[in-house]
Design an enzyme around this catalytic site. Structure first.
Site, short mmCIF file in Angstrom:
data_model
loop_
_atom_site.label_atom_id
_atom_site.label_comp_id
_atom_site.label_asym_id
_atom_site.label_seq_id
_atom_site.Cartn_x
_atom_site.Cartn_y
_atom_site.Cartn_z
N LYS A 159 0.26 2.54 -6.55
CA LYS A 159 -0.44 2.67 -7.83
C LYS A 159 -0.21 4.03 -8.45
CE LYS A 159 -4.16 -0.25 -6.21
NZ LYS A 159 -5.30 -0.23 -5.32
N LYS A 183 7.22 4.09 -0.98
CA LYS A 183 6.36 2.90 -1.02
C LYS A 183 6.01 2.55 -2.48
CE LYS A 183 1.95 2.84 -0.07
NZ LYS A 183 0.59 2.87 0.44
N LYS A 219 -1.56 12.02 0.87
CA LYS A 219 -2.37 12.05 -0.36
C LYS A 219 -2.80 13.47 -0.71
CE LYS A 219 -3.90 7.35 -0.83
NZ LYS A 219 -4.96 6.37 -0.92
P1 ADP Z 1 -3.02 1.28 -2.39
O1 ADP Z 1 -2.48 0.19 -3.25
O2 ADP Z 1 -3.49 2.47 -3.13
O3 ADP Z 1 -2.18 1.61 -1.19
P2 ADP Z 1 -5.23 -0.48 -1.65
O4 ADP Z 1 -6.53 -0.21 -1.01
O5 ADP Z 1 -5.42 -1.08 -2.99
O6 ADP Z 1 -4.39 0.82 -1.68
O7 ADP Z 1 -4.37 -1.45 -0.73
C1 ADP Z 1 -4.81 -2.74 -0.47
C2 ADP Z 1 -3.90 -3.44 0.50
O8 ADP Z 1 -2.57 -3.49 0.00
C3 ADP Z 1 -3.81 -2.78 1.88
O9 ADP Z 1 -3.86 -3.79 2.87
C4 ADP Z 1 -2.47 -2.11 1.87
O10 ADP Z 1 -1.90 -2.03 3.16
C5 ADP Z 1 -1.65 -3.06 1.01
N1 ADP Z 1 -0.53 -2.36 0.35
C6 ADP Z 1 -0.59 -1.35 -0.53
N2 ADP Z 1 0.63 -0.96 -0.94
C7 ADP Z 1 1.53 -1.77 -0.27
C8 ADP Z 1 2.96 -1.89 -0.26
N3 ADP Z 1 3.72 -1.10 -1.01
N4 ADP Z 1 3.51 -2.83 0.54
C9 ADP Z 1 2.74 -3.66 1.31
N5 ADP Z 1 1.39 -3.60 1.34
C10 ADP Z 1 0.77 -2.67 0.57
#
Ligand code: ADP
Ligand code: TRP
Length: 336
Positions: A201, A198, A115
Site C-alpha cells: 500500500k 513487495k 517500516k
Molecule cells: P499490508 O497490505 O500493509 O502489508 P495488511 O494488514 O493489510 O498489510 O495485510 C493483510 C494481509 O495481506 C496479510 O495477511 C498480509 O500477509 C497479506 N499481504 C500483504 N501484502 C502482500 C503481498 N504483497 N503478497 C501476499 N500477501 C500480502
C-alpha cells in the site's frame, strides 16, 4: 476451557486501499477456508493507528475492508466479521503479552526494521509492539490456524513463542500453539515495477500495484505497463525463478487461475510477453471486477455494513470475554 481444534483468526488493516497482494495472499484463502473452519475475520484498526490515520476517513476505510471481505465471498452469517477496536479484550490481552514477550524477540522483527527504517527514534511505540497485539488478536479466540501472506510468518512465530512462554510461566495449557496457513501460488506478490519489492500500500507508484477498486481498463493498463525483461517467457520453472518480474507475473496468473506455477510456466514457455500480458490482464480484470462492483454496491449500503459490524462485535465478545476472564484468573487479577 473447552478446546477447539479448527478455529481461524486473521486480520487486515484499514490503512489504505486493498491490493492484489492482500487478495491473493490473504482474502482469497479466507474464502476457501470458511467451509472447513470456524472463522473470525477482523479489520485491525488498532494496528492501523501505529502510523498516522486521518480520523475523517478511518471509519470509511474500515467499512471498505469489511465490504471487501463480503464482496470476495466471505459469508458474514457463517463467520464472525468484526472490527478490532470494538472488542476491548484484544488490547487488554496485548498488554499482558507486552509483559510476556521479551525485548530481544521484538528487536528481531524485520517488518519493524523495514517500516521504521532510519527513523526508528521517531516512530510510535505501538509500531514496535505491534506483534504482541497481533498475538492477542489470535490467542484471545484460542485460534488454532492463521491464514496470512508470507510477510507475516515471523509475526506468527512470535505468537507461538508468546503462547508457549505464557503456558509454561503460568503452568497452564490454555493457549493453543497456532499454525500459519500460507496458501496458494502467490504468498508474496511483488511490485509490478520491481520484482524484488513487495507489492504494498505504501509504494509511491500507483503502477506498482493493482487495487481491488481498479476498473477493468486500469487493471489491463497496469499489467501492460508492468516491468519485464526483454527475453521471451521462460521455458521452465528454474529459469523463471531467476527472472523476478517474469516469475511474479506468472505467479499472479497461476494464483488467479488456481493453477500450479509450473503449469502457468508450461502454458507460456517461449512465448512473447505481449500475448501473456494480454491474457493476464483479461484474467485479472475478469476475476477482480465482480469483486470491485460488489464492493461499490456494499459501500453504498452503510446501514447493512454497520449492522454486520455490530453483530460481529457481539459474537466476538461472546468468545473473547470468557477467555480473558480465565486468563485474569490464571494471572491472579480480580475479575467479577
Ligand atoms: P499490508 O497490505 O500493509 O502489508 P495488511 O494488514 O493489510 O498489510 O495485510 C493483510 C494481509 O495481506 C496479510 O495477511 C498480509 O500477509 C497479506 N499481504 C500483504 N501484502 C502482500 C503481498 N504483497 N503478497 C501476499 N500477501 C500480502
Ligand atoms: N499484521 C498483519 C499485517 O500487517 C495484520 C494482522 C493483525 C493480522 N492482526 C492479525 C493477521 C492477526 C493475522 C492474524 O498484515
Amino acid at each position: 476451557m473447552e478446546k477447539v481444534s479448527k478455529r481461524i483468526l486473521s486480520g487486515v488493516q484499514p490503512s489504505g486501499d486493498l491490493h492484489l497482494g492482500n487478495y491473493l495472499g490473504a482474502i482469497k484463502n479466507f474464502v476457501s477456508l470458511q467451509k472447513e473452519f470456524e472463522c473470525f475475520f477482523c479489520v485491525v484498526d488498532l494496528h492501523a493507528i501505529t502510523v498516522w490515520q486521518d480520523p475523517k476517513i478511518l471509519k470509511q476505510k474500515t467499512r471498505e475492508v469489511a465490504a471487501a471481505f463480503i464482496a470476495s465471498g466471505i459469508d458474514p452469517e457463517k463467520n464472525t466479521l468484526f472490527v478490532q477496536s470494538q472488542v476491548p479484550q484484544h488490547a487488554q490481552l496485548a498488554w499482558i503479552f507486552n509483559c510476556v514477550a521479551r525485548m530481544g524477540w521484538l528487536n528481531r522483527m524485520t517488518q519493524f526494521k523495514d517500516k521504521a527504517g532510519k527513523n526508528s527514534e521517531n516512530v510510535s511505540v505501538g509500531l514496535f509492539s505491534y506483534p504482541t497485539l497481533m498475538a492477542a488478536d489470535i490467542l484471545i479466540y484460542l485460534a488454532t490456524h492463521v491464514p496470512v501472506g508470507e510477510d507475516q510468518k515471523q509475526h506468527l512465530e512470535l505468537t507461538r513463542d508468546i503462547a508457549q512462554k505464557f503456558n509454561s510461566d503460568f503452568k497452564t495449557d490454555i493457549f493453543p500453539i497456532p499454525e500459519p496457513l500460507i496458501l496458494g501460488a502467490a504468498t508474496r506478490v511483488m511490485s509490478l515495477r520491481d520484482g524484488l519489492k513487495k507489492m504494498s500500500k505504501s509504494d509511491p507508484s500507483d503502477y506498482s500495484r493493482i487495487m481491488l477498486s481498479d476498473s477493468e481498463e486500469e487493471i489491463q493498463k497496469k499489467i501492460r505497463k508492468a516491468k519485464t525483461d526483454p527475453l521471451p517467457l521462460p521455458d521452465n520453472i528454474e529459469d523463471a525463478k531467476k527472472r523476478p518480474e517474469a516469475i511474479n507475473l506468472l505467479t499472479i496468473y497461476a494464483a488467479l487461475n488456481d493453477l500450479e506455477v509450473e503449469k502457468a510456466v508450461a502454458n507460456y514457455a517461449g512465448k512473447e510477453f505481449s500475448q501473456f500480458k494480454k491474457d493476464l490482464g483479461e484474467l485479472a480484470s475478469a476475476k477482480l471486477s465482480p469483486i470491485s462492483l460488489e464492493m461499490n454496491k456494499l459501500m453504498k449500503d452503510e446501514k447493512y455494513l454497520d449492522s454486520i459490524i455490530s453483530n460481529g462485535k457481539e459474537r466476538a465478545i461472546n468468545v473473547a470475554e470468557p477467555v480473558l476472564s480465565k486468563i485474569y484468573e490464571i494471572i491472579g487479577f480480580f475479575r467479577d
